[in-house]
Structures are given as C-alpha cells and as structure tokens.
Motif scaffolding. Structure first.
Motif, mmCIF file in Angstrom:
data_model
loop_
_atom_site.group_PDB
_atom_site.id
_atom_site.type_symbol
_atom_site.label_atom_id
_atom_site.label_comp_id
_atom_site.label_asym_id
_atom_site.label_seq_id
_atom_site.Cartn_x
_atom_site.Cartn_y
_atom_site.Cartn_z
ATOM 1 N N PHE A 5 0.831 -1.197 0.000
ATOM 2 C CA PHE A 5 0.000 0.000 0.000
ATOM 3 C C PHE A 5 0.869 1.251 0.000
ATOM 4 N N ILE A 6 0.407 2.256 -0.715
ATOM 5 C CA ILE A 6 1.002 3.590 -0.672
ATOM 6 C C ILE A 6 -0.068 4.511 -0.118
ATOM 7 N N THR A 7 0.241 5.209 0.953
ATOM 8 C CA THR A 7 -0.754 6.099 1.549
ATOM 9 C C THR A 7 -0.162 7.473 1.808
ATOM 10 N N SER A 8 -1.057 8.435 1.974
ATOM 11 C CA SER A 8 -0.628 9.832 2.076
ATOM 12 C C SER A 8 -1.844 10.656 2.467
ATOM 13 N N VAL A 80 -3.047 2.433 -3.941
ATOM 14 C CA VAL A 80 -2.597 3.785 -3.638
ATOM 15 C C VAL A 80 -3.813 4.449 -3.004
ATOM 16 N N ASN A 81 -3.797 4.603 -1.675
ATOM 17 C CA ASN A 81 -5.053 4.886 -0.981
ATOM 18 C C ASN A 81 -4.832 5.778 0.238
ATOM 19 N N SER A 82 -5.169 7.061 0.088
ATOM 20 C CA SER A 82 -5.039 7.988 1.216
ATOM 21 C C SER A 82 -6.069 7.699 2.304
ATOM 22 N N LEU A 83 -7.144 7.003 1.959
ATOM 23 C CA LEU A 83 -8.231 6.733 2.912
ATOM 24 C C LEU A 83 -7.867 5.654 3.918
ATOM 25 N N LEU A 84 -6.775 4.953 3.696
ATOM 26 C CA LEU A 84 -6.321 3.914 4.628
ATOM 27 C C LEU A 84 -5.212 4.423 5.549
#
Length: 260
Positions: A5-8, A80-84
């Motif tokens: 996962f890529i998060t931000s 690729v999920n900023s919500l996680l």
C-alpha cells in the motif's frame, strides 16, 4: 498473495502510481477502489477500537481476496489509498503488508485542498479535526479555513512518519528514477522499467494545477463565482497566511526536506 500500500494525505499527486505499477503482469494495483473507505476513515481516526471497524476491514479484504483469486497471474495486490492512512498498523499486522508513506510539498498540497470542499460549511463528509490531546484542539474554532488545512497536512504527515519506518517525497519519485527504484524495492514488488517510469511521469498528474483547472471549469459551467475559493501559490499569499503556514507546517516540512 503479497500486499502493498502507498498512503498519504489526499491531493498529494499519487493517483498516477496505480497506473504505473499495473504495468507488471504480476501486480494488481488500484487507486482508492472501495467507497466504504470514506466511512472507515473517520471511524479509524475517532474510534479505532470499534468492533464494527474491525468487521468492515475484514469483510473488505475478504472481497479483495475473492477478486484476486480469480487472477492466476497476480502475485501482488496493492492500493494507492489515502483513505487507509489510519489503518497502517492493521494492514501490517493482518495482511503482513508493506506500507509506504508518500509526502508532497505543503506549498502545493494546501492550495489544492483549499480548492475543494474540505472544512467548508455544508461539507458532506465527517471532517478530521484535532482530538483533545492535540495542541490545536483549543484553538480550532478560531482558526481560519486556511489554517485548518495547514494543520491537516501537518497532522497527517507527522502521524504517518511516526507509524511507518520510511517516507518518500513525491517530487523525488517523479524526477529521479533511482528514488523510484528505492520505493519499489521497499514495497518488495517487481521493478518497473525506466522507460515505463519516464512515460508515466511525463503525463499530467492529479496535482494542484489540474485541480484548479477543474474548479475553474466547474465555476464557469455550474457554480457561482462565490462558490469557488482559490488562493494561488505561496508567493501570492498574504504575509499573514505565510506566517500561519510557517507556524503550523514549518517544522514538519523541514524535517521532511522541504524549505520554507
């Protein structure tokens, strides 16, 4: 199946990573594929120990497992999920996932978020605001919308840098193939050829300039001029805005390699 996962924070220009990583036949990678994550995000922030949240996440990834099992060539599943971003510990503990934090210059992110509905009256989703232990909690009601967005950038990136052991700068990943290789090696997924990387980084990205263009287009087609709020780049800000930005974002930005 191996998970990554890529998060931000949202508006950090990371959407194009999903397209790039899908160039490997062994990889399935998506950008924010589950709408229920919009519900899970505030639950994860305000009440991370709720049983319903644990159930939501378990059911969500059972569905992922079901869908990926039909793809015999898929050995890696990623998002690729900023919500996680508040679920990184769960992802590591329950999926043995590799999770990367990507950060982008706050001078770019803050104007981009400002052009959206975040921290506006009448916003349709539950906002992330400081909890009681946060020094800004007592000041929140007096803070301007601009200051609240500055806090949002700082809060998110400080939290992720504490939760995850490595942070990657968005600007490096799209300008230096060597830095991009470091990200791929960290995620432990098949390498993307430099030719593919060059093609993808040359495409328009979901960044502040494109966001501002969309807002202007919408204002021409359906919104009143008063509905659209744009603040331009850092050099266009008032001295008071710069002072607030530096006070709220400055220390965290410097630690992450951004000059103020």
């Amino acid at each position: 199946m191996k998970y990554f996962f890529i998060t931000s924070l949202g508006r950090s220009g990371t959407k194009f990573f999903a397209n790039m990583l899908n160039h490997s036949n062994e990889v399935m990678c998506f950008h924010e594929p589950y709408r229920e994550d919009y519900v899970n995000l505030p639950l994860s922030y305000y009440a991370s120990d709720l049983k319903v949240l644990e159930s939501n996440l378990q059911e969500r990834f059972k569905d992922v497992e079901l869908k990926t099992s039909a793809e015999s060539s898929c050995n890696y599943y990623g998002e690729v999920n900023s919500l996680l971003r508040y679920n990184t510990t769960w992802l590591k503990n329950n999926l043995n996932a590799k999770v990367a934090h990507v950060v982008r210059d706050p001078k770019k992110v803050v104007p981009s978020i400002y052009s959206r509905n975040v921290y506006k009256n009448g916003s349709s989703h539950l906002e992330i605001v400081p909890q009681n232990s946060d020094p800004y909690a007592s000041q929140w009601v007096k803070m301007s919308r601009f200051e609240k967005i500055c806090w949002y950038w700082t809060h998110t990136n400080k939290m992720l840098s504490n939760e995850l052991d490595q942070c990657f700068k968005f600007e490096d990943l799209i300008s230096d193939y060597g830095k991009f290789q470091e990200l791929i090696n960290y995620l432990e997924i098949p390498m993307i050829p430099e030719s593919v990387w060059k093609t993808e980084v040359s495409k328009p990205k979901n960044t502040s300039k494109t966001a501002i263009f969309r807002v202007k287009a919408k204002s021409m087609l359906q919104f009143k001029e008063s509905d659209v709020e744009l603040i331009g780049g850092y050099n266009e800000w008032s001295e008071d805005m710069k002072k607030s930005f530096n006070a709220i974002c400055g220390d965290t930005a410097k630690k992450m390699g951004y000059g103020i």
